[in-house]
Enzyme design. Structure first.
Site, PDB file in Angstrom:
ATOM      1  N   THR A   1      40.780  42.292  32.687  1.00 60.88           N
ATOM      2  CA  THR A   1      39.787  43.269  33.623  1.00 60.88           C
ATOM      3  C   THR A   1      39.779  44.342  32.557  1.00 60.88           C
ATOM      4  O   THR A   1      38.520  45.083  32.805  1.00 60.88           O
ATOM      5  CB  THR A   1      40.820  43.820  34.602  1.00 60.88           C
TER       6      THR A   1
ATOM      7  N   HIS B   1      47.185  28.575  31.908  1.00 60.91           N
ATOM      8  CA  HIS B   1      46.352  28.047  33.065  1.00 60.91           C
ATOM      9  C   HIS B   1      44.980  27.418  32.489  1.00 60.91           C
ATOM     10  O   HIS B   1      43.893  27.270  33.446  1.00 60.91           O
ATOM     11  CB  HIS B   1      45.861  29.113  33.914  1.00 60.91           C
TER      12      HIS B   1
ATOM     13  N   ASN C   1      52.212  47.436  31.587  1.00 57.01           N
ATOM     14  CA  ASN C   1      51.473  46.950  32.832  1.00 57.01           C
ATOM     15  C   ASN C   1      51.306  48.168  33.533  1.00 57.01           C
ATOM     16  O   ASN C   1      52.125  49.264  33.744  1.00 57.01           O
ATOM     17  CB  ASN C   1      52.313  45.804  33.590  1.00 57.01           C
TER      18      ASN C   1
END
Ligand code: ZN
Length: 221
Positions: free
Chosen positions: A24, A115, A208
């Site tokens: 992001t 992923h 985070n």
């Protein structure tokens, strides 16, 4: 942060784990955290083996949109810093939940993509791979053999790639420092790796935006 810098320099087996927060920063939307619908459909349902089998047109449109986003953005400074750390011998391996391929574009080489990757598309029939920009061409979802091309990401309904899991596990078992960047560690096996590293004696550092379930296990810096 000075302590962290010191630990990284002292470490030769640091493992870095990156999640959506890393991407992001490049401007890429995190579609998992978006609550809105896309053309009236749930993005989580489109990113699935079910959509690949039964709703192929919307599936392809959805991934065209995501590939356009990927090509419109770029790795940021953080990606390049991690690549530099690897080159200096401080980072042993990088485990990522992200599919954008930005770590490799920034120069990281030891990357386990849990992923899969959106940067290539793969033929369902013959297995040939193409760079993802092919998807944006006219008839870009067709392989030369006529088979359908799908993105190299792991879809809902598929298991994670065994080779990436094995590399990630081997690095984790040897880690002396395990650094989590931009992952809320909510999903399995994301949360498994830092726990495993901690249990085997590594220092755990979590960076985070939001709290994570493993914060009480992490070093305070
Ligand atoms: Zn093919």
């Amino acid at each position: 942060m000075e302590r962290l810098a010191q630990w990284i320099k002292e470490s030769s087996k640091c493992v870095v784990f990156t999640g959506a927060g890393m991407s992001t920063e490049s401007g890429l939307p995190d579609f998992r955290s978006q609550t809105g619908l896309w053309r009236g459909q749930d993005p989580m349902k489109l990113a699935s083996t079910h959509a690949l089998a039964h709703n192929r047109e919307d599936f392809a449109d959805f991934y065209r949109m995501r590939i356009e986003g990927l090509l419109a953005c770029e790795p940021h400074r953080g990606h390049y810093i991690l690549a530099d750390w690897e080159q200096r011998g401080w980072v042993r391996g990088l485990i990522t939940q992200n599919v954008d391929g930005y770590h490799q574009r920034a120069g990281s080489q030891s990357v386990a993509q849990l992923h899969g990757t959106l940067s290539v598309v793969r033929c369902l029939r013959c297995g040939a791979e193409y760079p993802c920009r092919k998807y944006l061409e006219e008839k870009g979802t067709s392989c030369a053999c006529g088979g359908f091309l799908r993105p190299g990401v792991v879809l809902f309904g598929e298991s994670l790639p065994q080779s990436a899991l094995e590399r990630a596990e081997a690095w984790t078992d040897e880690a002396d420092l395990f650094l989590v960047l931009g992952s809320s560690l909510q999903v399995s096996p994301a949360n498994w790796f830092p726990q495993r590293a901690k249990e085997r004696g590594a220092r755990l550092v979590i960076v985070n935006r939001d709290p994570t379930p493993l914060d009480s296990w992490a070093e305070q810096i």
